[in-house]
Design an enzyme around this catalytic site. Sequence first.
Site: not given
Ligand SMILES: [Zn+2]
Length: 348
Positions: A127, A164, A166, A251
Amino acid sequence: MASGTGVVRHDMYKQHLADYPHVESPQRLEVIYDMLDGADMAANFVTIPPRPATREELAWVHTKSHIQRVAATDGKPHVSLDPDTQTTPLSYQAAKLAAGGLFSLIDKISDGTVRNGFALVRPPGHHAEQDRAMGFCLFNNVALGARYAMHTCGVKKGLIVDWDLHHGNATQNTLYDGPEVLYFSTHQFPYYPGTGNLTQVGHGEGKGFTVNVPLWPGHGDTEFFQIFKQILSPIAGAFKPELILVSAGFDTYVDDPLGGMKVTPKGYAALTHLLIDLANTHCSGKLAITLEGGYHVAGQRESVKAVLKELAEESILTQADLAFLEQGTPPPVVEEVIQVQRAYWSSL
Ligand SMILES: [Zn+2]
């Protein structure tokens, strides 16, 4: 083809957010390192010491002002760079060592010391934008790793696979305009950070070199395996990467407190199995994995263990497990992504 599996580990990674209440906690690595020291694991891996990324290397992805902002946190008790992203006194040191840890792994894969490996680092990276920290991330480890492989190891085409939960907004943005690095991401959508719609495919010369697979919650081992098999494998087969990097977040684990996916350790092993096949076919097995998110501490430990065992050719999967996943039904998103990406990849 080289043999052996490298593991990057260092106690400095546990200093980031030490004694600070945060879901991205040092405990995540403590239990993974304890697992690695277990009798069934210790002898199987080559420990690779990390070195810090230099400021010049960080500037391959990040602006000078961002690097300076993170550097200015050095030694300070606590700085908040973003609503989700905090630092403690050694966070800058840990972040330089997290990016550099992936460089060290890439070095050892490139020179044939090991065939593949896993950088077990914190803080995570995908990120962290060119000009700001975001979503628990200070520097973008995997994007920096791709640039490192190109600048110093002669790699001309790299593949980043991001499983991931995200979307890796910053990895996508950093690499969006060029064809050198293909970015493939599966992620919960709509969800944090908001990017990763399947129509985001790259820009200019980079069109077709970003592949987004946005997912409703509820996808598990079979769906992820089928997505990789039906979309990633044919695209990677046409792209022919010289190195495969993985943003490995856990996650998507079935009981993760932040996510709604249902992946189990066997699922992560199966995805790794598929990536090893791709790496063996296209790039002499060169596969470098780096840790991103994952917030169910015990589940992440078992999932990382399954990935490591797969890398070291001690798979937890039976032939029946693989046959079951192979015969699974692809989720509807596969056809949607293929409709969009077929314009760029005739292999689909
Ligand atoms: Zn994540």
